[in-house]
Design a protein around this motif. Structure first.
Motif, short mmCIF file in Angstrom:
data_model
loop_
_atom_site.label_atom_id
_atom_site.label_comp_id
_atom_site.label_asym_id
_atom_site.label_seq_id
_atom_site.Cartn_x
_atom_site.Cartn_y
_atom_site.Cartn_z
N PRO A 76 7.09 -6.61 5.16
CA PRO A 76 5.75 -7.12 5.51
C PRO A 76 4.78 -6.78 4.53
N ALA A 77 4.91 -5.52 3.66
CA ALA A 77 3.72 -5.26 2.93
C ALA A 77 3.93 -5.66 1.51
N ALA A 78 4.98 -6.34 1.18
CA ALA A 78 5.23 -6.70 -0.08
C ALA A 78 4.22 -7.66 -0.86
N GLY A 116 13.94 -3.22 0.77
CA GLY A 116 13.66 -1.98 1.39
C GLY A 116 12.18 -1.56 1.62
N GLU A 117 11.97 -0.73 2.34
CA GLU A 117 10.52 -0.19 2.56
C GLU A 117 10.29 1.29 2.08
N CYS A 135 3.04 -1.57 -5.16
CA CYS A 135 2.67 -2.96 -5.58
C CYS A 135 3.72 -4.11 -4.75
N GLN A 136 5.10 -3.49 -4.78
CA GLN A 136 6.00 -4.21 -4.01
C GLN A 136 6.26 -3.92 -2.61
N GLY A 137 5.33 -3.02 -2.04
CA GLY A 137 5.27 -2.70 -0.45
C GLY A 137 5.99 -1.32 -0.05
N CYS A 138 6.38 -0.73 -0.99
CA CYS A 138 7.23 0.24 -0.66
C CYS A 138 6.26 1.72 -0.15
#
Length: 425
Positions: A76-78, A116-117, A135-138
């Motif tokens: 979702p945040a990526a 993954g998160e 930056c990739q949402g982790c």
């Protein structure tokens, strides 16, 4: 093997046209932050300025199947691939032994496949990979056994909304708040001009009054200023004129450097909607997780010379906390810090250290290990060790150029950078 690589600007344009498609993003090549438009630093009133709201532009829709790799789950945040690379390219570059700055495009590709998160980066070094994972949402757990890398990680990966205001920058660059002279006297005649050494003391007289992310940003900017001003970025020699070659970084005063480096660090602050952590300590002290992804970039034990980070970066390490609690070896010409033991520094202990590291993160989803072909143990042995904790281990190769050693005879060698990707069945 990694396929033939595109140049960064050309590949970035291609990625921009593919962002809404479902095919796998193309691999990218040379990572050059100078060819990517930067966002300028922002001014604010008051000592600390917070940016309002998350600044995460979009998410990945889907990525097609890659042989031997499962499809990337939704994150979702990526950021979509072009936004990841554009933002990661703004990260301030610290010349650091083993830095993965040039390998960021390859790592971004692998991390996107893994998905993954939650992620861990227990050898954070320059901080660029922790920032890439953000930056990739982790949600990133970052650490390093040195202090200044942990400060950089807090300023860039953990910090999501605080920037160093123009007022704070002007104060740090202004007259000293007290009469301290530790750096001026301890390092008299070493590394920098008298004016630059006085500035470092003066800057710390104000930084000591800061707190939290604002302080981390100021220290990070000061550390990067010293690294950029010192030829080759290492402190194994004391003659500042030894490698002077007309580059702008070697001509600027440290005060001017600080203003520019503070703006660079301000420009990378953003909120990815997740909470990250950063600490100082050995890999065996970090929370064992489990994590969806663990990225390991341990010090390489080369067959010759050494991988002593304290010897090379002692001044940056001391500067990051004003040498508090540090032991300076007064009998040395460089006034370096006493060496700290780490099992990754010696050929006789590194294999056991690597095995214990793999075992510590065995329960995490995927382990991604960066390793050099010019290191001990060799790639075949690394494969054996990693297979003890992961059922499926893939090895990719990337052509990369390293500089080994800091002496005049040290050579730059083309070596293979291995990316080991260990997954559970």
């Amino acid at each position: 093997m990694v396929a033939h690589l595109l140049s960064w600007p050309r590949c970035a344009r291609r990625l921009m046209t593919r962002a809404t498609h479902t095919e796998r993003p193309a691999r990218v090549g040379t990572f050059d932050h100078r060819q990517v438009m930067r966002r300028g630093g922002r001014s604010a009133q008051g000592p600390a300025h917070r940016r309002a709201g998350p600044q995460v532009p979009g998410s990945v829709t889907a990525i097609g199947q890659t042989p031997g790799v499962t499809a990337l789950p939704e994150r979702p945040a990526a950021l979509i691939a072009p936004d990841v690379m554009t933002r990661a390219a703004t990260f301030p570059r610290l010349r650091y032994m083993g830095s993965k700055y040039r390998l960021v495009p390859h790592l971004a590709d692998v991390f996107a496949e893994v998905g993954g998160e939650t992620a861990a980066d227990p050898f954070s070094g320059s901080g660029v990979v922790s920032y890439l994972l953000k930056c990739q949402g982790c949600s990133v757990t970052s650490s390093d056994y040195l202090n200044f890398p942990s400060v950089i990680a807090r300023a860039t990966t953990v910090n999501s909304d605080v920037i160093l205001s123009e007022e704070a920058i002007e104060t740090i660059c202004g007259p000293s708040a007290d009469d301290r002279d530790f750096i001026s006297t301890t390092f008299e005649g070493l590394y920098f001009t008298e004016q630059d050494r006085r500035f470092l003391d003066s800057a710390w007289s104000h930084i000591d009054r800061l707190e939290g992310a604002e302080k981390d940003l100021a220290i990070s900017a000061l550390v990067l200023s010293a690294a950029r001003r010192q030829p080759r970025g290492v402190f194994t020699f004391t003659d500042a004129n030894r490698y002077v070659d007309g580059r702008r970084d070697l001509e600027l005063s440290l005060r001017r450097h600080f203003r520019e480096r503070a703006a660079e660090y301000n420009a990378v602050v953003f909120d990815n909607g997740r909470v990250s952590r950063a600490s100082q300590g050995e890999v065996f002290e970090i929370d064992a997780g489990p994590y969806d992804l663990v990225y390991l970039d341990p010090p390489y034990a080369p067959p010759s010379d050494d991988n002593d980070y304290i010897k090379r970066y002692h001044f940056l390490e001391g500067l990051s906390n004003y040498w508090r609690g540090s032991t300076i070896m007064e009998n040395t010409k460089t006034k370096k810090l006493a060496k700290r033991f780490t099992p990754f520094a010696y050929k006789r202990t590194i294999e056991d250290a690597l095995q214990r590291t793999f075992e510590r993160f065995a329960s995490s989803g995927t382990i991604v290990l960066s390793y050099s072909s010019n290191a001990v143990p060799d790639a075949a042995r690394i494969l054996e060790l990693l297979k003890r904790v992961k059922d499926d281990v893939e090895v990719r190769e990337v052509d990369h150029k390293y500089s080994f050693g800091t002496h005049g005879a040290a050579t730059r060698r083309n070596v293979k950078e291995y990316l080991f990707i260990g997954r559970s069945a």
